[in-house]
Design a protein around this motif. Sequence first.
Motif, PDB file in Angstrom:
ATOM      1  N   ALA A  41       0.839  -1.185   0.000  1.00 39.51           N
ATOM      2  CA  ALA A  41       0.000   0.000   0.000  1.00 39.51           C
ATOM      3  C   ALA A  41       0.883   1.246   0.000  1.00 39.51           C
ATOM      4  N   PRO A  42       0.349   2.373  -0.440  1.00 40.87           N
ATOM      5  CA  PRO A  42       1.159   3.605  -0.470  1.00 40.87           C
ATOM      6  C   PRO A  42       1.731   3.929   0.901  1.00 40.87           C
ATOM      7  N   GLY A  43       3.030   4.187   0.954  1.00 35.72           N
ATOM      8  CA  GLY A  43       3.675   4.564   2.196  1.00 35.72           C
ATOM      9  C   GLY A  43       3.939   3.431   3.160  1.00 35.72           C
ATOM     10  N   VAL A  54      -0.837  -2.269  -4.459  1.00 38.15           N
ATOM     11  CA  VAL A  54      -0.319  -2.975  -5.626  1.00 38.15           C
ATOM     12  C   VAL A  54      -0.042  -4.406  -5.185  1.00 38.15           C
ATOM     13  N   TYR A  55      -0.582  -5.350  -5.939  1.00 36.10           N
ATOM     14  CA  TYR A  55      -0.438  -6.765  -5.614  1.00 36.10           C
ATOM     15  C   TYR A  55       0.627  -7.387  -6.522  1.00 36.10           C
ATOM     16  N   GLY A  76       6.646 -10.670 -10.117  1.00 32.94           N
ATOM     17  CA  GLY A  76       5.945  -9.989 -11.180  1.00 32.94           C
ATOM     18  C   GLY A  76       6.054  -8.482 -11.015  1.00 32.94           C
ATOM     19  N   GLN A  77       5.465  -7.759 -11.957  1.00 30.79           N
ATOM     20  CA  GLN A  77       5.582  -6.304 -11.974  1.00 30.79           C
ATOM     21  C   GLN A  77       4.504  -5.624 -11.137  1.00 30.79           C
ATOM     22  N   GLY A  78       3.497  -6.368 -10.733  1.00 29.00           N
ATOM     23  CA  GLY A  78       2.450  -5.818  -9.882  1.00 29.00           C
ATOM     24  C   GLY A  78       1.208  -5.397 -10.639  1.00 29.00           C
ATOM     25  N   THR A  79       0.081  -5.461  -9.954  1.00 26.83           N
ATOM     26  CA  THR A  79      -1.193  -5.005 -10.519  1.00 26.83           C
ATOM     27  C   THR A  79      -1.936  -4.229  -9.429  1.00 26.83           C
ATOM     28  N   GLN A  80      -2.499  -3.092  -9.810  1.00 28.10           N
ATOM     29  CA  GLN A  80      -3.143  -2.206  -8.832  1.00 28.10           C
ATOM     30  C   GLN A  80      -4.548  -2.687  -8.511  1.00 28.10           C
ATOM     31  N   VAL A  81      -4.840  -2.743  -7.220  1.00 22.09           N
ATOM     32  CA  VAL A  81      -6.195  -3.011  -6.741  1.00 22.09           C
ATOM     33  C   VAL A  81      -6.623  -1.812  -5.900  1.00 22.09           C
ATOM     34  N   THR A  82      -7.738  -1.208  -6.280  1.00 22.21           N
ATOM     35  CA  THR A  82      -8.263  -0.064  -5.552  1.00 22.21           C
ATOM     36  C   THR A  82      -9.681  -0.373  -5.109  1.00 22.21           C
ATOM     37  N   VAL A  83      -9.921  -0.277  -3.804  1.00 25.98           N
ATOM     38  CA  VAL A  83     -11.245  -0.524  -3.242  1.00 25.98           C
ATOM     39  C   VAL A  83     -11.783   0.807  -2.724  1.00 25.98           C
ATOM     40  N   SER A  84     -12.786   1.310  -3.419  1.00 20.28           N
ATOM     41  CA  SER A  84     -13.300   2.641  -3.086  1.00 20.28           C
ATOM     42  C   SER A  84     -14.713   2.793  -3.615  1.00 20.28           C
ATOM     43  N   SER A  85     -15.514   3.573  -2.881  1.00 23.44           N
ATOM     44  CA  SER A  85     -16.866   3.872  -3.355  1.00 23.44           C
ATOM     45  C   SER A  85     -16.874   5.178  -4.141  1.00 23.44           C
TER      46      SER A  85
END
Length: 121
Positions: free
Chosen positions: A40-42, A92-93, A112-121
């Motif tokens: 996660a960021p930070g 990023v997973y 791997g290079q990673g894939t972004q997962v964003t959970v937000s309404s």
Amino acid sequence: QVELVESGGGLVQPGGSLRLSCAASGRIFSITTMSWYRQAPGKQREWVATATSGSSTNYADSVKGRFTISRDNAKNTVFLQMNSLKPEDTAVYYCKAVLTQSVGTGLYPYWGQGTQVTVSS
């Protein structure tokens, strides 16, 4: 040379689901473990789940009961089914495979290079 390619990330609402995939290709003799990590960021990268070649699985407490890791050994692919997603799952997973490239060689980790997962309404 070995390459791991993740896919399946995206934007999802809280409570939703996503399925990540990671395919390993190249010069591979055998893969022992395949795992998912996230960052996660930070924050530092953290372990999420691992599946062994014998199909045993382990999960971080934060995802136990919501995420399921599985493997298709014939295709050198690992999946992560993520249900009941929460905003704190945003990250990023990355997938990681520990493998040997030929008989008699050692085990080495590949990412791997990673894939972004964003959970937000």
